[in-house]
Design a protein around this motif. Sequence first.
Motif, PDB file in Angstrom:
ATOM      1  N   GLN A 108      15.630 115.171  67.622  1.00  0.00           N
ATOM      2  CA  GLN A 108      15.126 116.030  67.356  1.00  0.00           C
ATOM      3  C   GLN A 108      15.308 117.214  67.968  1.00  0.00           C
ATOM      4  O   GLN A 108      15.303 116.972  69.034  1.00  0.00           O
ATOM      5  CB  GLN A 108      13.714 114.726  67.829  1.00  0.00           C
ATOM      6  CG  GLN A 108      13.171 113.638  66.634  1.00  0.00           C
ATOM      7  CD  GLN A 108      12.126 113.002  66.636  1.00  0.00           C
ATOM      8  OE1 GLN A 108      11.668 113.563  67.922  1.00  0.00           O
ATOM      9  NE2 GLN A 108      12.072 112.216  65.869  1.00  0.00           N
ATOM     10  N   MET A 109      15.244 117.765  67.403  1.00  0.00           N
ATOM     11  CA  MET A 109      14.310 119.132  68.821  1.00  0.00           C
ATOM     12  C   MET A 109      13.976 118.769  69.956  1.00  0.00           C
ATOM     13  O   MET A 109      12.730 118.001  70.012  1.00  0.00           O
ATOM     14  CB  MET A 109      14.214 120.536  67.392  1.00  0.00           C
ATOM     15  CG  MET A 109      14.807 121.069  66.483  1.00  0.00           C
ATOM     16  SD  MET A 109      15.914 121.958  67.424  1.00  0.00           S
ATOM     17  CE  MET A 109      15.565 123.152  67.727  1.00  0.00           C
ATOM     18  N   PRO A 110      13.862 120.055  71.174  1.00  0.00           N
ATOM     19  CA  PRO A 110      13.613 119.094  71.983  1.00  0.00           C
ATOM     20  C   PRO A 110      11.725 119.630  71.599  1.00  0.00           C
ATOM     21  O   PRO A 110      10.947 118.849  72.700  1.00  0.00           O
ATOM     22  CB  PRO A 110      13.904 119.654  73.054  1.00  0.00           C
ATOM     23  CG  PRO A 110      15.607 120.374  72.570  1.00  0.00           C
ATOM     24  CD  PRO A 110      15.229 120.312  70.781  1.00  0.00           C
ATOM     25  N   GLY A 111      10.897 120.772  71.243  1.00  0.00           N
ATOM     26  CA  GLY A 111      10.360 121.009  70.834  1.00  0.00           C
ATOM     27  C   GLY A 111       9.392 120.085  70.025  1.00  0.00           C
ATOM     28  O   GLY A 111       7.733 120.163  69.562  1.00  0.00           O
ATOM     29  N   LYS A 112      10.369 118.410  69.385  1.00  0.00           N
ATOM     30  CA  LYS A 112       9.391 117.784  68.694  1.00  0.00           C
ATOM     31  C   LYS A 112       7.857 117.602  69.021  1.00  0.00           C
ATOM     32  O   LYS A 112       6.433 116.825  68.139  1.00  0.00           O
ATOM     33  CB  LYS A 112       9.632 116.976  68.325  1.00  0.00           C
ATOM     34  CG  LYS A 112       9.979 116.221  67.008  1.00  0.00           C
ATOM     35  CD  LYS A 112       9.888 116.098  65.346  1.00  0.00           C
ATOM     36  CE  LYS A 112       9.207 115.633  64.635  1.00  0.00           C
ATOM     37  NZ  LYS A 112       9.408 115.858  63.744  1.00  0.00           N
ATOM     38  N   VAL A 113       7.962 117.325  70.593  1.00  0.00           N
ATOM     39  CA  VAL A 113       6.441 116.908  71.032  1.00  0.00           C
ATOM     40  C   VAL A 113       5.400 117.895  69.915  1.00  0.00           C
ATOM     41  O   VAL A 113       4.525 117.195  71.587  1.00  0.00           O
ATOM     42  CB  VAL A 113       6.103 116.171  72.384  1.00  0.00           C
ATOM     43  CG1 VAL A 113       7.471 114.928  72.250  1.00  0.00           C
ATOM     44  CG2 VAL A 113       7.151 117.140  72.998  1.00  0.00           C
ATOM     45  N   ILE A 114       5.323 119.250  70.324  1.00  0.00           N
ATOM     46  CA  ILE A 114       4.358 120.581  70.231  1.00  0.00           C
ATOM     47  C   ILE A 114       3.813 119.981  69.465  1.00  0.00           C
ATOM     48  O   ILE A 114       3.881 119.607  68.057  1.00  0.00           O
ATOM     49  CB  ILE A 114       5.100 121.591  70.556  1.00  0.00           C
ATOM     50  CG1 ILE A 114       6.186 121.761  71.528  1.00  0.00           C
ATOM     51  CG2 ILE A 114       4.012 122.679  70.460  1.00  0.00           C
ATOM     52  CD1 ILE A 114       6.621 122.927  71.798  1.00  0.00           C
ATOM     53  N   PRO A 115       2.314 120.471  69.292  1.00  0.00           N
ATOM     54  CA  PRO A 115       1.121 119.513  68.192  1.00  0.00           C
ATOM     55  C   PRO A 115       1.414 120.638  67.005  1.00  0.00           C
ATOM     56  O   PRO A 115       1.521 121.898  67.579  1.00  0.00           O
ATOM     57  CB  PRO A 115      -0.033 119.966  68.330  1.00  0.00           C
ATOM     58  CG  PRO A 115      -0.486 119.782  69.975  1.00  0.00           C
ATOM     59  CD  PRO A 115       1.870 119.683  70.711  1.00  0.00           C
ATOM     60  N   GLY A 116       2.219 120.453  65.870  1.00  0.00           N
ATOM     61  CA  GLY A 116       2.028 121.798  64.996  1.00  0.00           C
ATOM     62  C   GLY A 116       3.475 121.640  64.869  1.00  0.00           C
ATOM     63  O   GLY A 116       3.896 122.416  64.188  1.00  0.00           O
ATOM     64  N   PHE A 117       4.152 121.424  65.885  1.00  0.00           N
ATOM     65  CA  PHE A 117       5.974 121.628  65.836  1.00  0.00           C
ATOM     66  C   PHE A 117       6.764 121.189  64.790  1.00  0.00           C
ATOM     67  O   PHE A 117       7.256 122.856  63.624  1.00  0.00           O
ATOM     68  CB  PHE A 117       6.919 120.786  66.370  1.00  0.00           C
ATOM     69  CG  PHE A 117       8.479 120.972  66.526  1.00  0.00           C
ATOM     70  CD1 PHE A 117       8.586 122.392  67.307  1.00  0.00           C
ATOM     71  CD2 PHE A 117       8.980 120.672  65.934  1.00  0.00           C
ATOM     72  CE1 PHE A 117       9.666 122.884  67.119  1.00  0.00           C
ATOM     73  CE2 PHE A 117      10.304 120.956  66.155  1.00  0.00           C
ATOM     74  CZ  PHE A 117      10.878 122.379  66.496  1.00  0.00           C
ATOM     75  N   SER A 118       5.645 120.257  63.725  1.00  0.00           N
ATOM     76  CA  SER A 118       6.771 121.042  62.690  1.00  0.00           C
ATOM     77  C   SER A 118       6.768 122.097  61.235  1.00  0.00           C
ATOM     78  O   SER A 118       8.256 122.500  60.409  1.00  0.00           O
ATOM     79  CB  SER A 118       5.925 119.069  61.064  1.00  0.00           C
ATOM     80  OG  SER A 118       6.932 117.780  62.224  1.00  0.00           O
ATOM     81  N   ARG A 119       5.168 122.454  61.566  1.00  0.00           N
ATOM     82  CA  ARG A 119       4.975 123.444  60.505  1.00  0.00           C
ATOM     83  C   ARG A 119       5.961 124.811  61.203  1.00  0.00           C
ATOM     84  O   ARG A 119       6.595 125.522  60.326  1.00  0.00           O
ATOM     85  CB  ARG A 119       3.645 123.681  60.421  1.00  0.00           C
ATOM     86  CG  ARG A 119       3.693 125.131  59.841  1.00  0.00           C
ATOM     87  CD  ARG A 119       1.747 125.481  60.083  1.00  0.00           C
ATOM     88  NE  ARG A 119       1.165 125.431  61.502  1.00  0.00           N
ATOM     89  CZ  ARG A 119       1.359 126.512  62.620  1.00  0.00           C
ATOM     90  NH1 ARG A 119       1.646 127.921  61.946  1.00  0.00           N
ATOM     91  NH2 ARG A 119       0.739 125.853  63.617  1.00  0.00           N
TER      92      ARG A 119
END
Length: 187
Positions: free
Chosen positions: A99-110
């Motif tokens: 998973q990309m490292p930023g996956k835990v950021i809210p709204g990252f999927s968008r």
Amino acid sequence: MPSSSSGRGWRRWRSATRASTSRCSTSAPTSPSGELATRVSHRNTGRYTEEPIAEKLLQRVAKDENLHMIFYRNIIAAALELAPSQTMRAITDEVVDFQMPGKVIPGFSRKAVQMAKAGIYDLRIHHDDIVTPLLRQWGVWELEGLDAEGEKARDELAQAVSAPDSEAARFVERRAEAAAKKAARTS
């Protein structure tokens, strides 16, 4: 901050740097693929901005990520020499569960969808510029001395690497079609 007087240039820079740099602050990559993915993403974000200062800054960040990647890549290479089967399992698990490292950021999927549509980072880039070069560097397909579990892991890896290829090709085609339609509307 870009010095461009055009609002479009500023918005592209602000949007791209927020999407790219916010990933690092929340979750640091700790694998060669994570480091290489962030390197490529930062480099491509810099190009996307079309702002020389932002591009130069993100190139510098990308160079730093590359040093991290080399460190982890070399540790994995050494581990393959010491414990090839166990390391093959670890490589397979990393590729399958990446998973990309930023996956835990809210709204990252968008944000990830926006980056993929912009050509900053997508499944094709991940396959061709991240996974394939690392596996080639480690010589996983030619590696000898694997036990039954190591061979099983390598078979799983081969399946995981080949699976997303057609999906990536479809996405790249759809992105090109969308860009062509947009260009036709603006001309």
